[in-house]
Design an enzyme around this catalytic site. Structure first.
Site, short mmCIF file in Angstrom:
data_model
loop_
_atom_site.label_atom_id
_atom_site.label_comp_id
_atom_site.label_asym_id
_atom_site.label_seq_id
_atom_site.Cartn_x
_atom_site.Cartn_y
_atom_site.Cartn_z
N ARG A 159 1.17 -1.16 0.27
CA ARG A 159 -0.15 0.33 0.11
C ARG A 159 0.21 1.33 0.23
O ARG A 159 0.53 2.59 0.67
CB ARG A 159 -0.78 0.02 0.62
N CYS A 206 -10.92 -0.80 3.51
CA CYS A 206 -10.13 -1.70 4.79
C CYS A 206 -9.70 0.03 4.64
O CYS A 206 -9.08 1.45 4.57
CB CYS A 206 -9.10 -1.85 4.07
N GLU A 277 -4.90 3.34 6.64
CA GLU A 277 -4.68 2.38 5.09
C GLU A 277 -5.74 4.24 4.28
O GLU A 277 -5.02 4.77 3.38
CB GLU A 277 -4.68 1.79 4.52
N1 EPU Z 1 -11.34 -11.82 9.64
C1 EPU Z 1 -11.73 -12.17 10.83
N2 EPU Z 1 -13.16 -10.78 10.62
C2 EPU Z 1 -13.67 -9.53 10.12
C3 EPU Z 1 -13.01 -9.70 9.00
C4 EPU Z 1 -11.53 -10.62 8.44
O1 EPU Z 1 -11.50 -12.37 11.93
O2 EPU Z 1 -14.31 -8.54 10.58
C5 EPU Z 1 -10.33 -12.41 9.37
C6 EPU Z 1 -10.70 -13.31 8.40
O3 EPU Z 1 -11.55 -14.67 7.99
C7 EPU Z 1 -9.64 -14.02 7.63
C8 EPU Z 1 -8.47 -12.57 7.72
O4 EPU Z 1 -9.09 -11.64 9.00
O5 EPU Z 1 -8.85 -15.07 8.03
C9 EPU Z 1 -8.21 -11.79 7.30
O6 EPU Z 1 -9.33 -10.92 6.54
P1 EPU Z 1 -9.88 -10.88 4.46
O7 EPU Z 1 -9.22 -12.48 3.83
O8 EPU Z 1 -10.68 -10.31 4.84
O9 EPU Z 1 -8.36 -10.56 4.70
P2 EPU Z 1 -7.56 -8.72 4.76
O10 EPU Z 1 -6.55 -8.63 5.17
O11 EPU Z 1 -8.79 -8.08 5.77
C10 EPU Z 1 -7.49 -7.76 2.72
C11 EPU Z 1 -7.32 -5.89 2.04
C12 EPU Z 1 -8.35 -6.08 0.96
C13 EPU Z 1 -8.11 -6.49 0.03
C14 EPU Z 1 -8.75 -8.22 0.83
C15 EPU Z 1 -8.99 -9.19 -0.12
C16 EPU Z 1 -5.64 -4.69 3.65
C17 EPU Z 1 -6.23 -3.65 4.34
N3 EPU Z 1 -6.85 -5.99 3.43
O12 EPU Z 1 -8.57 -7.74 3.34
O13 EPU Z 1 -7.72 -4.79 1.01
O14 EPU Z 1 -9.60 -6.62 -0.88
O15 EPU Z 1 -7.14 -8.91 1.25
O16 EPU Z 1 -7.79 -9.07 -1.38
O17 EPU Z 1 -4.77 -4.43 3.19
C18 EPU Z 1 -8.13 -2.50 0.96
O18 EPU Z 1 -7.31 -1.97 0.81
O19 EPU Z 1 -8.90 -1.84 1.11
C19 EPU Z 1 -8.84 -4.12 1.30
C20 EPU Z 1 -10.19 -3.81 0.95
#
Ligand code: EPU
Length: 296
Positions: A159, A206, A277
């Site tokens: 990012r 996010c 972010e």
């Molecule tokens: N999780 C929870 N509770 C929640 C949300 C997530 O327990 O409320 C757990 C999920 O079950 C999973 C882990 O946290 O085990 C990761 O969650 P997720 O797969 O949704 O990925 P993320 O790391 O939260 C990242 C990026 C997103 C991107 C997704 C998919 C960041 C901060 N976020 O999300 O990017 O869309 O992967 O590729 O890097 C953004 O940058 O605006 C964004 C949405």
């Protein structure tokens, strides 16, 4: 054209933000350069507004000039090289490339915004980031001096990039011809995202970056119990804890308050200091100008 006095709430996915002192929507690269030179000469603050999809703006607006990119939306496709100006919609470009059987942007399915904003923050997710496809980036410094960097010089990281205080004008992306069913891949990614993220709400994506070390900000926030937490017209999503939604009439203060509370709870529970972010544009002064820059 954007009328002077138009609030940024109409140009941000959070639907929050007052008007800038002045709008500029240059119709050409040269007009953009002239705007930057004029602002540098007068010492006026200047900010570049991409798609406004990762941005939280003060209800009082911001000082100086905000530059819009609606006049810089040309695209040229030459084999597997895609040259896009900063104001091009990323989802539209992704769809067009997928339609031509060009792979490389399909992993960005569901990522909103403009090409300039996406490159500046190295947008992406588990299926890849835009920086991986960047061949070169051209633009101007805040003083209107031209720059050009090849992909490896762009400083792409999670990012982030070297473009925080530069204004991107045009980007060259190297894609790959593919025999795969890219449309099906896009459909699959969007279906997965819409099941786990509030894709259709007024959010800025996010809120926090994932902390170093493999932990997820969403999981930490969820564990800290923020899901559904309301302040005024804003709340933490019940679907994914790392999203804040403007549920109607949410203010800059409501969202900043939720950000502070989420951070506090995670710090107390897990000892992790979450880093934003979302980019915040506060109104710093009521009249004097400060030099700031970037695109969001
Ligand atoms: N999780 C929870 N509770 C929640 C949300 C997530 O327990 O409320 C757990 C999920 O079950 C999973 C882990 O946290 O085990 C990761 O969650 P997720 O797969 O949704 O990925 P993320 O790391 O939260 C990242 C990026 C997103 C991107 C997704 C998919 C960041 C901060 N976020 O999300 O990017 O869309 O992967 O590729 O890097 C953004 O940058 O605006 C964004 C949405």
């Amino acid at each position: 054209m954007i009328a002077q006095g138009t609030p940024l709430s109409r140009h941000t996915s959070f639907k929050v933000g007052g008007p800038p002192d002045r709008w500029a929507v240059p119709a050409s690269e040269e007009a953009l350069r002239e705007t930057l030179v004029r602002c540098a000469e007068t010492g006026e603050a200047v900010r570049a507004l991409g798609g406004g999809k990762n941005l939280l703006v003060d209800d009082r607006g911001v000082e100086g000039t905000v530059i819009g990119f609606a006049g810089l939306r040309a695209v040229r496709i030459d084999g597997d090289l895609v040259v896009a100006q900063a104001g091009v919609s990323l989802p539209a470009l992704m769809t067009r490339c997928v339609g031509r059987g060009l792979a490389g942007l399909d992993g960005l399915a569901g990522v909103p915004g403009t090409v300039g904003g996406a490159v500046r923050m190295n947008a992406g997710g588990v299926h890849g980031t835009i920086g991986e496809r960047v061949e070169w980036v051209r633009g101007f410094t805040l003083r209107g001096e031209p720059f050009s960097f090849a992909g490896p010089e762009c400083g792409f990281r999670y990012r982030g990039s070297r473009f925080a205080d530069l204004v991107i004008v045009e980007v060259g992306l190297r894609l790959s011809p593919s025999g795969e069913d890219l449309r099906a891949r896009v459909k699959e990614i969007i279906a997965k995202k819409s099941a786990t993220q509030p894709l259709w709400s007024a959010t800025a994506g996010c809120t926090f970056k994932n902390p170093p070390g493999g932990e997820s900000a969403g999981r930490l926030l969820d564990r800290a119990g923020v899901k559904g937490l309301v302040l005024g017209g804003a709340r933490y999503s019940t679907l994914h804890a790392n999203f804040i939604e403007n549920t109607g009439g949410g203010t800059f203060g409501d969202i900043m308050g939720l950000i502070a509370e989420g951070r506090r709870r995670v710090r107390e529970q897990s000892g992790v200091e979450l880093e934003l972010e979302v980019e915040v544009w506060p109104r710093v002064t009521e009249g004097a100008f400060a030099a700031v820059g970037g695109a969001a």
